[in-house]
Design a protein around this motif. Structure first.
Motif, PDB file in Angstrom:
ATOM      1  N   THR A  82       0.868  -1.180   0.000  1.00 57.32           N
ATOM      2  CA  THR A  82       0.000   0.000   0.000  1.00 57.32           C
ATOM      3  C   THR A  82       0.906   1.231   0.000  1.00 57.32           C
ATOM      4  O   THR A  82       2.134   1.119   0.075  1.00 57.32           O
ATOM      5  CB  THR A  82      -0.871   0.023   1.266  1.00 57.32           C
ATOM      6  N   GLN A  83       0.293   2.402  -0.056  1.00 54.19           N
ATOM      7  CA  GLN A  83       1.083   3.639   0.044  1.00 54.19           C
ATOM      8  C   GLN A  83       1.851   3.670   1.363  1.00 54.19           C
ATOM      9  O   GLN A  83       3.001   4.108   1.409  1.00 54.19           O
ATOM     10  CB  GLN A  83       0.182   4.864  -0.083  1.00 54.19           C
ATOM     11  N   THR A  84       1.219   3.202   2.429  1.00 54.27           N
ATOM     12  CA  THR A  84       1.898   3.138   3.721  1.00 54.27           C
ATOM     13  C   THR A  84       3.100   2.204   3.644  1.00 54.27           C
ATOM     14  O   THR A  84       4.175   2.523   4.159  1.00 54.27           O
ATOM     15  CB  THR A  84       0.922   2.662   4.820  1.00 54.27           C
ATOM     16  N   GLY A  85       2.938   1.075   2.982  1.00 62.41           N
ATOM     17  CA  GLY A  85       4.054   0.147   2.815  1.00 62.41           C
ATOM     18  C   GLY A  85       5.178   0.763   2.007  1.00 62.41           C
ATOM     19  O   GLY A  85       6.361   0.659   2.373  1.00 62.41           O
ATOM     20  N   TYR A  86       4.830   1.429   0.913  1.00 61.09           N
ATOM     21  CA  TYR A  86       5.848   2.094   0.085  1.00 61.09           C
ATOM     22  C   TYR A  86       6.546   3.228   0.837  1.00 61.09           C
ATOM     23  O   TYR A  86       7.695   3.544   0.556  1.00 61.09           O
ATOM     24  CB  TYR A  86       5.242   2.634  -1.213  1.00 61.09           C
ATOM     25  N   SER A  87       5.854   3.818   1.815  1.00 63.58           N
ATOM     26  CA  SER A  87       6.474   4.909   2.565  1.00 63.58           C
ATOM     27  C   SER A  87       7.646   4.426   3.416  1.00 63.58           C
ATOM     28  O   SER A  87       8.431   5.239   3.914  1.00 63.58           O
ATOM     29  CB  SER A  87       5.439   5.620   3.436  1.00 63.58           C
ATOM     30  N   LEU A  88       7.803   3.113   3.564  1.00 66.07           N
ATOM     31  CA  LEU A  88       8.935   2.559   4.311  1.00 66.07           C
ATOM     32  C   LEU A  88      10.196   2.427   3.451  1.00 66.07           C
ATOM     33  O   LEU A  88      11.252   2.047   3.957  1.00 66.07           O
ATOM     34  CB  LEU A  88       8.561   1.189   4.891  1.00 66.07           C
ATOM     35  N   LYS A  89      10.110   2.766   2.175  1.00 65.02           N
ATOM     36  CA  LYS A  89      11.270   2.643   1.286  1.00 65.02           C
ATOM     37  C   LYS A  89      12.498   3.390   1.806  1.00 65.02           C
ATOM     38  O   LYS A  89      13.595   2.824   1.822  1.00 65.02           O
ATOM     39  CB  LYS A  89      10.924   3.092  -0.129  1.00 65.02           C
ATOM     40  N   PRO A  90      12.379   4.640   2.263  1.00 63.53           N
ATOM     41  CA  PRO A  90      13.572   5.322   2.781  1.00 63.53           C
ATOM     42  C   PRO A  90      14.196   4.603   3.987  1.00 63.53           C
ATOM     43  O   PRO A  90      15.410   4.617   4.160  1.00 63.53           O
ATOM     44  CB  PRO A  90      13.069   6.712   3.177  1.00 63.53           C
ATOM     45  N   VAL A  91      13.359   3.966   4.787  1.00 60.42           N
ATOM     46  CA  VAL A  91      13.867   3.217   5.938  1.00 60.42           C
ATOM     47  C   VAL A  91      14.691   2.028   5.452  1.00 60.42           C
ATOM     48  O   VAL A  91      15.806   1.790   5.928  1.00 60.42           O
ATOM     49  CB  VAL A  91      12.705   2.748   6.846  1.00 60.42           C
ATOM     50  N   LEU A  92      14.158   1.274   4.483  1.00 59.08           N
ATOM     51  CA  LEU A  92      14.887   0.125   3.954  1.00 59.08           C
ATOM     52  C   LEU A  92      16.129   0.563   3.192  1.00 59.08           C
ATOM     53  O   LEU A  92      17.169  -0.105   3.261  1.00 59.08           O
ATOM     54  CB  LEU A  92      13.973  -0.730   3.078  1.00 59.08           C
ATOM     55  N   ASP A  93      16.047   1.677   2.461  1.00 59.14           N
ATOM     56  CA  ASP A  93      17.224   2.204   1.764  1.00 59.14           C
ATOM     57  C   ASP A  93      18.324   2.551   2.761  1.00 59.14           C
ATOM     58  O   ASP A  93      19.497   2.253   2.535  1.00 59.14           O
ATOM     59  CB  ASP A  93      16.864   3.441   0.932  1.00 59.14           C
ATOM     60  N   ALA A  94      17.944   3.174   3.877  1.00 61.57           N
ATOM     61  CA  ALA A  94      18.929   3.528   4.905  1.00 61.57           C
ATOM     62  C   ALA A  94      19.542   2.269   5.509  1.00 61.57           C
ATOM     63  O   ALA A  94      20.754   2.218   5.769  1.00 61.57           O
ATOM     64  CB  ALA A  94      18.282   4.388   5.986  1.00 61.57           C
ATOM     65  N   MET A  95      18.732   1.230   5.712  1.00 59.96           N
ATOM     66  CA  MET A  95      19.255  -0.028   6.244  1.00 59.96           C
ATOM     67  C   MET A  95      20.236  -0.653   5.260  1.00 59.96           C
ATOM     68  O   MET A  95      21.283  -1.183   5.658  1.00 59.96           O
ATOM     69  CB  MET A  95      18.106  -0.995   6.537  1.00 59.96           C
TER      70      MET A  95
END
Length: 107
Positions: A82-95
């Motif tokens: 969902t959009q909420t799920g996609y909003s975690l992309k910066p978190v995963l990119d940082a990881m």
């Protein structure tokens, strides 16, 4: 999980939603687009069908992904962030960035 059930600490709230190995790997794979259950099971690797099903259901209940079932034989099920799920992309990119840096500095 309802938002009212989340911890007050924002870091703890994030960990409550994605704080295990399987959920992070599922997010990683779904950032590339919609996946079927079997594709996720192969790409996540090492996860049992039971655990993957439980993690996907929890993520759907949290509003991180949607599940679409097609009326076919055998049934086809697809998962999409969902959009909420996609909003975690910066978190995963940082990881990912941190992990690469750590791997290179650990030598």
């Amino acid at each position: 999980m309802k938002k009212s059930d989340l911890p007050a600490c924002p870091v703890e709230a994030t960990l409550t939603l994605i704080g295990n190995k399987w959920k992070v790997l599922i997010l990683r794979d779904l950032l590339g687009g919609t996946r079927r259950f079997g594709e996720l099971q192969r790409s996540v690797g090492g996860v049992t069908q039971k655990v993957l099903t439980a993690q996907l259901r929890a993520m759907e209940a949290s509003g991180l992904l949607t599940r679409k079932v097609y009326a076919e034989v055998p049934p086809r099920v697809e998962y999409t962030l969902t959009q909420t799920g996609y909003s975690l992309k910066p978190v995963l990119d940082a990881m990912c960035d941190w992990g690469l840096e750590y791997q290179h500095s650990a030598d």
